[in-house]
Scaffold this active site. Sequence first.
Site, PDB file in Angstrom:
ATOM      1  N   THR A  37      49.839  50.317   7.044  1.00  0.00           N
ATOM      2  CA  THR A  37      49.399  51.719   7.032  1.00  0.00           C
ATOM      3  C   THR A  37      49.631  52.359   5.668  1.00  0.00           C
ATOM      4  O   THR A  37      48.963  53.323   5.327  1.00  0.00           O
ATOM      5  CB  THR A  37      50.181  52.515   8.099  1.00  0.00           C
ATOM      6  N   GLY A 127      59.294  38.442   4.366  1.00  0.00           N
ATOM      7  CA  GLY A 127      58.806  39.770   4.761  1.00  0.00           C
ATOM      8  C   GLY A 127      59.906  40.810   4.745  1.00  0.00           C
ATOM      9  O   GLY A 127      59.812  41.842   5.404  1.00  0.00           O
ATOM     10  N   SER A 131      61.234  41.179  -3.296  1.00  0.00           N
ATOM     11  CA  SER A 131      60.726  41.621  -4.599  1.00  0.00           C
ATOM     12  C   SER A 131      61.059  43.086  -4.857  1.00  0.00           C
ATOM     13  O   SER A 131      61.507  43.444  -5.959  1.00  0.00           O
ATOM     14  CB  SER A 131      59.223  41.367  -4.715  1.00  0.00           C
ATOM     15  N   GLU A 163      54.919  46.083  -9.410  1.00  0.00           N
ATOM     16  CA  GLU A 163      54.442  45.103  -8.410  1.00  0.00           C
ATOM     17  C   GLU A 163      52.906  44.989  -8.450  1.00  0.00           C
ATOM     18  O   GLU A 163      52.353  43.899  -8.413  1.00  0.00           O
ATOM     19  CB  GLU A 163      54.917  45.564  -7.023  1.00  0.00           C
ATOM     20  N   ASP A 175      57.734  49.262   0.580  1.00  0.00           N
ATOM     21  CA  ASP A 175      58.932  48.483   0.255  1.00  0.00           C
ATOM     22  C   ASP A 175      59.803  49.179  -0.785  1.00  0.00           C
ATOM     23  O   ASP A 175      61.030  49.250  -0.650  1.00  0.00           O
ATOM     24  CB  ASP A 175      58.550  47.095  -0.267  1.00  0.00           C
TER      25      ASP A 175
HETATM   26  C1  GLA Z   1      54.016  44.313   2.373  1.00  0.00           C
HETATM   27  C2  GLA Z   1      53.633  45.312   1.295  1.00  0.00           C
HETATM   28  C3  GLA Z   1      53.785  46.735   1.803  1.00  0.00           C
HETATM   29  C4  GLA Z   1      53.084  46.924   3.135  1.00  0.00           C
HETATM   30  C5  GLA Z   1      53.453  45.813   4.110  1.00  0.00           C
HETATM   31  C6  GLA Z   1      52.664  45.875   5.383  1.00  0.00           C
HETATM   32  O1  GLA Z   1      55.380  44.398   2.640  1.00  0.00           O
HETATM   33  O2  GLA Z   1      54.427  45.137   0.167  1.00  0.00           O
HETATM   34  O3  GLA Z   1      53.300  47.649   0.838  1.00  0.00           O
HETATM   35  O4  GLA Z   1      51.690  47.030   2.978  1.00  0.00           O
HETATM   36  O5  GLA Z   1      53.258  44.527   3.531  1.00  0.00           O
HETATM   37  O6  GLA Z   1      53.025  46.990   6.104  1.00  0.00           O
END
Ligand code: GLA
Length: 383
Positions: A37, A127, A131, A163, A175
């Site tokens: 999102t 996930g 980074s 990034e 993130d």
């Molecule tokens: C990765 C990206 C974020 C976000 C998520 C999905 O972590 O770095 O910016 O888009 O995927 O929610």
Amino acid sequence: MTSAEQLVRREFTQWVGHDPQGVWFAPGRVNLIGEHTDYNDGFVMPFALALGATLAAGRREDEQVRMLSLDLNESVELGALRPYDQPMATTGWSAYLAGVVWALRQAGHPVGGIEMVLSSDVPIGAGLSSSAAIECAVVAACCDLFELDIAPMERAKLARVAENYFVGAPTGLLDQAASTLCEADAMLFLDCRSLEAESVPLPLAEQGLEILVLDTRTPHSHVDGEYAERRATCEAAAKALGIGTLREVTDPDEALSRLDDELQVKRARHILTENQRVLDAVELGRDGRLRELGRLLDESHASMRDDFEITVPTVDLAVETARQSGALGARMTGGGFGGCIIALCEQGKGDGIAKQVATAFAEAGFHEPSWFSVVPSAGAHRL
Ligand code: GLA
């Protein structure tokens, strides 16, 4: 002093020949809800982990950027990383550090030469934003070392510039905002359009709950095409609707009925329903009804699996097994195509649930997963 701090201090002194000027820490994150999102100007709700990147750093008299990764036992030195340089002066792990120096200089901040020694305990490709943890630790270090007066949200945005344009991953702000702005025992409700942020309490233990993070150990990479492809389809759907981003949709059913492309319908439906789930989760959080978050986690996972199509068999099996083993709700977290799931459980039940998933994985011939129970922690800071 944590052992990671001791380690980076000692190694810095050995490598550079004098003590570092400081040590900084920035955490990885788990996204409770609100997936994909962020780059659609929508809502997200992450919290920070106790795992993170620990960075010892010191200024240099010249412009050189010297970096040492203790985890990989590798060093990289860049002579000229001036604003007029092209990005991609380096790739791999060092791009996350150098990219931040580049982004700060690019934005006109007086960042000179620097030495940095890094150690991180965020698993890579799981996930959990390994980074962003590095990037945000570097921003925090540079702000202190070069006396830059940069507000937290701006710091997160600069880390994202690194990034997106230096590393080359077209991610949103989730993130870096989480790694910079999160508070202990709280989730961060972020509106990615207005950039308004609110800390929503997450008193798990008080409510007899825990959140299990289980790493399926199916690695993913955001530099790969799938992430960019999802992003492009969302943008195409917004364009077909005559709006700038999917966030501008006010009536989801009406908007979806106007899309001809079946793929755009599915992708947009995930984003529109996921935004609503984040808002529902915020309400539950504000009311202290954390147990009820489980249902939203389940719905979010189904939407990622069926509409956004970013889950993989390991992740689906982990979520399904966690639920059957008593989790109150579970979903994949992060960008997708592997990585971790989170499961909301009664306190003390997480380990048993994870073991059931491990058994199911062994039966299916998958890798053995790893897992831990989360402690919602504070964002980037100096140690
Ligand atoms: C990765 C990206 C974020 C976000 C998520 C999905 O972590 O770095 O910016 O888009 O995927 O929610």
